[in-house]
Design a protein around this motif. Structure first.
Motif, PDB file in Angstrom:
ATOM      1  N   PHE A 146       4.486   9.082 -13.999  1.00  0.00           N
ATOM      2  CA  PHE A 146       5.353  10.068 -13.343  1.00  0.00           C
ATOM      3  C   PHE A 146       6.232   9.402 -12.292  1.00  0.00           C
ATOM      4  N   ARG A 147       5.652   8.518 -11.499  1.00  0.00           N
ATOM      5  CA  ARG A 147       6.428   7.846 -10.443  1.00  0.00           C
ATOM      6  C   ARG A 147       7.484   6.923 -11.050  1.00  0.00           C
ATOM      7  N   LEU A 148       7.136   6.215 -12.108  1.00  0.00           N
ATOM      8  CA  LEU A 148       8.099   5.309 -12.736  1.00  0.00           C
ATOM      9  C   LEU A 148       9.245   6.079 -13.385  1.00  0.00           C
ATOM     10  N   PHE A 149       8.930   7.163 -14.069  1.00  0.00           N
ATOM     11  CA  PHE A 149       9.967   7.930 -14.751  1.00  0.00           C
ATOM     12  C   PHE A 149      10.901   8.602 -13.742  1.00  0.00           C
ATOM     13  N   THR A 150      10.348   9.221 -12.712  1.00  0.00           N
ATOM     14  CA  THR A 150      11.203   9.881 -11.731  1.00  0.00           C
ATOM     15  C   THR A 150      12.030   8.867 -10.951  1.00  0.00           C
ATOM     16  N   GLY A 151      11.470   7.672 -10.708  1.00  0.00           N
ATOM     17  CA  GLY A 151      12.243   6.641 -10.024  1.00  0.00           C
ATOM     18  C   GLY A 151      13.400   6.114 -10.847  1.00  0.00           C
ATOM     19  N   ALA A 152      13.272   6.180 -12.185  1.00  0.00           N
ATOM     20  CA  ALA A 152      14.343   5.748 -13.082  1.00  0.00           C
ATOM     21  C   ALA A 152      15.234   6.893 -13.533  1.00  0.00           C
ATOM     22  N   ASN A 153      15.101   8.071 -12.909  1.00  0.00           N
ATOM     23  CA  ASN A 153      15.892   9.260 -13.255  1.00  0.00           C
ATOM     24  C   ASN A 153      15.692   9.670 -14.715  1.00  0.00           C
ATOM     25  N   LEU A 154      14.455   9.611 -15.164  1.00  0.00           N
ATOM     26  CA  LEU A 154      14.096  10.035 -16.514  1.00  0.00           C
ATOM     27  C   LEU A 154      13.233  11.284 -16.431  1.00  0.00           C
ATOM     28  N   ALA A 155      13.361  12.133 -17.437  1.00  0.00           N
ATOM     29  CA  ALA A 155      12.561  13.355 -17.481  1.00  0.00           C
ATOM     30  C   ALA A 155      11.120  13.008 -17.813  1.00  0.00           C
ATOM     31  N   TYR A 156      10.203  13.672 -17.092  1.00  0.00           N
ATOM     32  CA  TYR A 156       8.782  13.447 -17.368  1.00  0.00           C
ATOM     33  C   TYR A 156       8.070  14.792 -17.478  1.00  0.00           C
ATOM     34  N   PRO A 157       7.236  14.963 -18.505  1.00  0.00           N
ATOM     35  CA  PRO A 157       6.929  13.994 -19.570  1.00  0.00           C
ATOM     36  C   PRO A 157       8.054  13.915 -20.603  1.00  0.00           C
ATOM     37  N   PRO A 158       8.248  12.761 -21.213  1.00  0.00           N
ATOM     38  CA  PRO A 158       9.323  12.626 -22.201  1.00  0.00           C
ATOM     39  C   PRO A 158       8.980  13.373 -23.480  1.00  0.00           C
ATOM     40  N   ALA A 159       9.997  13.690 -24.247  1.00  0.00           N
ATOM     41  CA  ALA A 159       9.804  14.367 -25.529  1.00  0.00           C
ATOM     42  C   ALA A 159       9.457  13.327 -26.576  1.00  0.00           C
TER      43      ALA A 159
END
Length: 257
Positions: free
Chosen positions: A237-250
């Motif tokens: 969650f921290r890595l995805f939000t830091g990279a401006n990615l939606a979490y959880p991914p589809a």
């Protein structure tokens, strides 16, 4: 006249405690005590003088820090374990009387608990979690490829979650172009990625049919896996939000198969 000091009230005998004294103080079973120690990150220690730490006895035993056992007294999981034991006792009583209606109703109200507070307690900084991520990744990738069965303490839902967590982490590594090294060995494929300046190394087993060994305590591994799944969810969650990615991914289940 000075007051006489009682024996074994200071020094090593006060700093360390044996496992039997810890069980008596916590009023828990040995199985629950092991689970608590694994989840809290409490491990046995070796005192300098076993005789002094064991209050004059030379009997072989396992020692823990007394302060660690004292912290377990205020752990919320202690109450959750007791509630779960009470629930199992009532459920077995209903099944013994063939009261299936009551048993199904009780099963729908099965008590649950989370380990979120333990992750925040053991890793106050995100860098601490990244530095201790190697074992978590190895365990999650291992159980993601293991066959489902009662002997392995692995259910279908847990295996699916492990595969999802592994795919999410791989997706971030590809997106961030963080992969640095790959090594093929007999055990599997070793990967090393650099995430926010921290090297992270893990192993992925080959996609072959695995022979499950008989001399492995899967109950202990399942307890470690329970904590590592929670840790990896926080990290992803921290890595995805830091990279401006939606979490959880589809995730496309059809392409994954």
């Amino acid at each position: 006249m000075a007051k006489l000091k009682k024996k074994y009230t200071e020094g090593a005998s006060r700093m360390y405690t044996t496992r039997n004294r810890a069980l008596k103080k916590l009023q828990v079973s040995l199985q629950d005590f092991r689970r608590l120690c694994i989840l809290k990150g409490i491990y046995p220690v070796e005192p300098r003088s076993r005789k002094q730490a064991n209050r004059g006895s030379t009997k072989l035993t396992t020692f823990y820090y007394s302060r660690d056992i004292q912290l377990l007294l205020s752990e919320p999981l202690m109450q959750r374990f007791r509630e779960h034991k009470t629930f199992l006792r009532k459920l077995q009583h209903a099944l013994a009387k063939d009261d299936l209606t009551r048993a199904r109703a009780m099963d729908r109200q099965r008590p649950t608990y989370t380990l979120n507070h333990l992750v925040l307690e053991r890793y106050p900084q995100f860098g601490d979690a990244l530095a201790d991520l190697d074992d978590a990744l190895c365990m999650v990738f291992l159980f993601a490829t293991m066959p489902v069965g009662a002997e392995q303490q692995l259910s279908q839902d847990v295996a699916a979650e492990c595969r999802a967590l592994a795919a999410e982490f791989q997706h971030y590594v590809v997106h961030a172009r963080a992969l640095r090294k790959v090594f093929l060995s007999i055990k599997g494929i070793y990967y090393q990625a650099e995430i926010q300046g921290t090297p992270v190394t893990w192993i992925v087993p080959y996609q072959f049919s695995q022979r499950v060994p008989d001399d492995v305590d899967f109950k202990v591994m399942a307890t470690f896996l329970q904590f590592y799944r929670t840790l990896l969810r926080f990290v992803n969650f921290r890595l995805f939000t830091g990279a401006n990615l939606a979490y959880p991914p589809a995730l496309d289940a059809a392409m994954d198969d």
